[in-house]
Motif scaffolding. Sequence first.
Motif, PDB file in Angstrom:
ATOM      1  N   MET A   1       1.349  -1.282  -0.517  1.00  0.00           N
ATOM      2  CA  MET A   1      -0.075   0.227   0.209  1.00  0.00           C
ATOM      3  C   MET A   1       1.282   1.189  -0.203  1.00  0.00           C
ATOM      4  N   SER A   2       0.463   2.026  -0.640  1.00  0.00           N
ATOM      5  CA  SER A   2       1.443   3.405  -0.837  1.00  0.00           C
ATOM      6  C   SER A   2       0.092   4.876  -0.779  1.00  0.00           C
ATOM      7  N   THR A   3       0.997   5.936  -0.413  1.00  0.00           N
ATOM      8  CA  THR A   3       0.371   6.669  -0.102  1.00  0.00           C
ATOM      9  C   THR A   3       0.582   7.894  -1.212  1.00  0.00           C
ATOM     10  N   THR A   4       0.151   8.820  -1.226  1.00  0.00           N
ATOM     11  CA  THR A   4       0.439   9.745  -2.530  1.00  0.00           C
ATOM     12  C   THR A   4      -0.375  11.372  -1.184  1.00  0.00           C
ATOM     13  N   ALA A   5       1.142  12.439  -1.535  1.00  0.00           N
ATOM     14  CA  ALA A   5       0.960  13.253  -1.075  1.00  0.00           C
ATOM     15  C   ALA A   5       1.445  14.359  -2.427  1.00  0.00           C
ATOM     16  N   THR A   6       0.615  15.822  -1.938  1.00  0.00           N
ATOM     17  CA  THR A   6       0.123  16.864  -2.776  1.00  0.00           C
ATOM     18  C   THR A   6       0.869  17.956  -2.108  1.00  0.00           C
ATOM     19  N   PRO A   7       1.174  19.637  -2.692  1.00  0.00           N
ATOM     20  CA  PRO A   7       1.507  20.356  -2.734  1.00  0.00           C
ATOM     21  C   PRO A   7       0.685  20.713  -1.850  1.00  0.00           C
ATOM     22  N   THR A   8       0.508  21.635  -0.603  1.00  0.00           N
ATOM     23  CA  THR A   8       0.016  22.222  -0.011  1.00  0.00           C
ATOM     24  C   THR A   8       0.356  23.890   0.263  1.00  0.00           C
ATOM     25  N   GLN A   9      -0.487  24.352   0.884  1.00  0.00           N
ATOM     26  CA  GLN A   9       0.358  26.375   1.927  1.00  0.00           C
ATOM     27  C   GLN A   9       1.138  25.976   2.857  1.00  0.00           C
ATOM     28  N   VAL A  10       2.076  26.871   2.790  1.00  0.00           N
ATOM     29  CA  VAL A  10       2.799  26.924   4.185  1.00  0.00           C
ATOM     30  C   VAL A  10       2.497  27.895   4.758  1.00  0.00           C
ATOM     31  N   ARG A  11       2.191  27.446   6.594  1.00  0.00           N
ATOM     32  CA  ARG A  11       2.048  28.176   7.603  1.00  0.00           C
ATOM     33  C   ARG A  11       3.051  28.284   8.720  1.00  0.00           C
ATOM     34  N   PRO A  12       3.030  30.074   9.155  1.00  0.00           N
ATOM     35  CA  PRO A  12       4.033  29.918  10.264  1.00  0.00           C
ATOM     36  C   PRO A  12       3.888  28.875  11.428  1.00  0.00           C
ATOM     37  N   PHE A  13       5.249  28.371  11.591  1.00  0.00           N
ATOM     38  CA  PHE A  13       5.503  28.033  12.452  1.00  0.00           C
ATOM     39  C   PHE A  13       4.789  27.954  14.375  1.00  0.00           C
ATOM     40  N   ALA A  14       4.530  29.546  14.232  1.00  0.00           N
ATOM     41  CA  ALA A  14       4.502  29.948  15.014  1.00  0.00           C
ATOM     42  C   ALA A  14       2.632  29.993  15.042  1.00  0.00           C
ATOM     43  N   LEU A  15       1.870  29.661  14.350  1.00  0.00           N
ATOM     44  CA  LEU A  15       0.634  29.657  14.318  1.00  0.00           C
ATOM     45  C   LEU A  15       0.729  28.261  14.452  1.00  0.00           C
ATOM     46  N   ILE A  16       1.330  27.306  13.914  1.00  0.00           N
ATOM     47  CA  ILE A  16       0.498  25.647  14.196  1.00  0.00           C
ATOM     48  C   ILE A  16       0.751  25.806  15.187  1.00  0.00           C
ATOM     49  N   ILE A  17       2.014  25.534  16.333  1.00  0.00           N
ATOM     50  CA  ILE A  17       1.106  25.834  17.697  1.00  0.00           C
ATOM     51  C   ILE A  17       0.613  26.036  18.152  1.00  0.00           C
ATOM     52  N   ALA A  18      -0.389  27.707  18.039  1.00  0.00           N
ATOM     53  CA  ALA A  18      -1.607  27.933  18.395  1.00  0.00           C
ATOM     54  C   ALA A  18      -2.011  27.704  18.328  1.00  0.00           C
ATOM     55  N   ILE A  19      -2.686  27.103  17.019  1.00  0.00           N
ATOM     56  CA  ILE A  19      -4.090  26.724  16.870  1.00  0.00           C
ATOM     57  C   ILE A  19      -3.954  24.660  17.467  1.00  0.00           C
ATOM     58  N   PHE A  20      -2.825  24.247  17.332  1.00  0.00           N
ATOM     59  CA  PHE A  20      -2.595  22.437  17.726  1.00  0.00           C
ATOM     60  C   PHE A  20      -2.807  22.849  19.118  1.00  0.00           C
ATOM     61  N   MET A  21      -2.437  23.611  19.982  1.00  0.00           N
ATOM     62  CA  MET A  21      -3.133  24.371  21.079  1.00  0.00           C
ATOM     63  C   MET A  21      -4.517  24.251  21.874  1.00  0.00           C
ATOM     64  N   ILE A  22      -4.712  25.612  20.996  1.00  0.00           N
ATOM     65  CA  ILE A  22      -6.156  25.839  20.410  1.00  0.00           C
ATOM     66  C   ILE A  22      -7.210  24.263  20.527  1.00  0.00           C
ATOM     67  N   ILE A  23      -6.571  23.694  19.588  1.00  0.00           N
ATOM     68  CA  ILE A  23      -7.745  22.438  19.695  1.00  0.00           C
ATOM     69  C   ILE A  23      -7.888  21.334  20.606  1.00  0.00           C
ATOM     70  N   GLU A  24      -6.481  21.126  21.240  1.00  0.00           N
ATOM     71  CA  GLU A  24      -6.313  20.848  22.237  1.00  0.00           C
ATOM     72  C   GLU A  24      -7.257  20.848  23.681  1.00  0.00           C
ATOM     73  N   LEU A  25      -7.333  22.280  24.039  1.00  0.00           N
ATOM     74  CA  LEU A  25      -7.625  23.335  25.163  1.00  0.00           C
ATOM     75  C   LEU A  25      -9.253  22.556  24.997  1.00  0.00           C
ATOM     76  N   THR A  26     -10.265  22.213  23.814  1.00  0.00           N
ATOM     77  CA  THR A  26     -11.329  21.731  23.877  1.00  0.00           C
ATOM     78  C   THR A  26     -11.584  20.749  24.201  1.00  0.00           C
ATOM     79  N   PRO A  27     -11.046  19.023  24.559  1.00  0.00           N
ATOM     80  CA  PRO A  27     -11.494  18.022  25.522  1.00  0.00           C
ATOM     81  C   PRO A  27     -10.382  18.200  26.756  1.00  0.00           C
ATOM     82  N   ILE A  28      -9.615  18.645  26.901  1.00  0.00           N
ATOM     83  CA  ILE A  28      -9.318  19.172  28.506  1.00  0.00           C
ATOM     84  C   ILE A  28     -10.072  19.405  29.205  1.00  0.00           C
ATOM     85  N   PHE A  29     -10.814  20.701  28.609  1.00  0.00           N
ATOM     86  CA  PHE A  29     -11.460  21.570  29.433  1.00  0.00           C
ATOM     87  C   PHE A  29     -13.161  20.998  29.707  1.00  0.00           C
TER      88      PHE A  29
END
Length: 494
Positions: A1-29
């Motif tokens: 089985m193989s997987t394919t990958a296609t181009p995607t937009q680039v996001r600032p790493f600091a923004l990615i961190i903030a998004i991940f932390m906000i999402i994870e706060l939902t189940p935590i709360f």
Amino acid sequence: MSTTATPTQVRPFALIIAIFMIIELTPIFEVTMMYAAIPTLMGVFEADAATISWVVTIFLLVGAGTAAISGRLGDIYGRKRVLIVLMVISAAGSIISVVAGNLEGILIGRAFQGTSAGLFPLLIGLAREVAPARKVPLLISLTSGIGLIGGSVGALAAGILLQTSGWHSMFVVSAVLAVVAILVALILPRSVVAVAVRGRLDVLGALVMAPAIAAILFGFTISRNQGASPVVVGLIVVGAVLFGFWIFWELRIKNPMFNLRLFRTRSLVLTLVATAFASIGILSAPALLTPILQQTSTTMPVGLGLTPTQAGLYGLISGTIAFILSPLAGRVAGRRGGKLVLAAGIVLGVIGYASFLFSVHNLPLAIVGIVVGSVGTVFITVSVPIVIVENVDARDTSEAVALTFTVGRTIFSAIGTAVIGIVLASSTVPDTTAPTIESWNAGIVLVIIAGAIALAATIAIRKSTPMSQRGEVIEAIAEDDVTPDPEDAAIRVN
């Protein structure tokens, strides 16, 4: 089985961190708010503790099943897409609880909210899509670390909401958090790694896994109150039989919902063993040992006589310290490998909770032990996903994290909490529920033994190449110190 990958937009790493932390706060709360609300709900609905405890139990049961399924679905259909669907369901659960206004409605709403437990394995899979390889451990560590401080802040916030606005306000806030998480999740690049040939969906595997986990988890959950009753034994046996059939089925078919063949990897099996025993001991200790030590009267053999508010503030302090150190754990894991950080976390956890043997009436020593134990806990929760990432392909990340870490930790933490509770209840002060010094020491020894087994399994894990030395995992690279090469924007992962 193989997987394919296609181009995607680039996001600032600091923004990615903030998004991940906000999402994870939902189940935590959603988890921590109910611990604070249980006494209030008992009074509002005139229900006993056994009845009200369902608001926690049903969340865990649905969460365990969802986490198991969501990882695979995310690997097949795209992690971002499945992530958003789960958050929509979770938000709907909060709304149902508010609108219904009764205990039955809250239980239904909590079942919907339980789907948010499937967010974490999806986030870990997404980490390999949206971050440079050398920064994946840091992103995982911050996403994992937010759980401790987020849980402490969530419990404190829930207490304030209960005192000022009533229990409805908690569900309003959780709904708002879920909506915010959905909006920020839309900013993420679309998933770029998915199974190229999906094949026929394994419906039976998906349907059997959830009730098997639920039966086992619920059996151990109610064993704290019922002991080894026929109902408890029957649930665990039925769950085990279903689980055995599920393993047979998933290994038999060509396109399973859960690729159990991943566990042919020795390191992944040992990681599961380490997770299981760390969950039984170190990760279960804060649920019983810490609150009993803190809030039991000083007239008892074990107890510091703190109020719930004082205990919450100490918990916030220890959680904050652990969160501050979580990036350090991620950086060390990225450079030296997750195995080293996992071993360090187990050692710290054992040392921290072993100090409870000597701090039954010693507040300063107890605080030190709680802080050290919390740091050990965050090191474990940070490093286990990193060890998994180091040992599986990008296409299998969410599935492997879901089965090995999320589901494994949930089941074995429930087992550990039940066993520690039984040990503490084996000998109590007459006419009270407070443990004697003998049963208290026995509970801590259990944590130490489980930690020793977890450490042995960790040492046996084969050393893998740290993320910082492996090059980019896949092409979806967040903004880094250098501009990504356009030619690296599309690759094939085999």
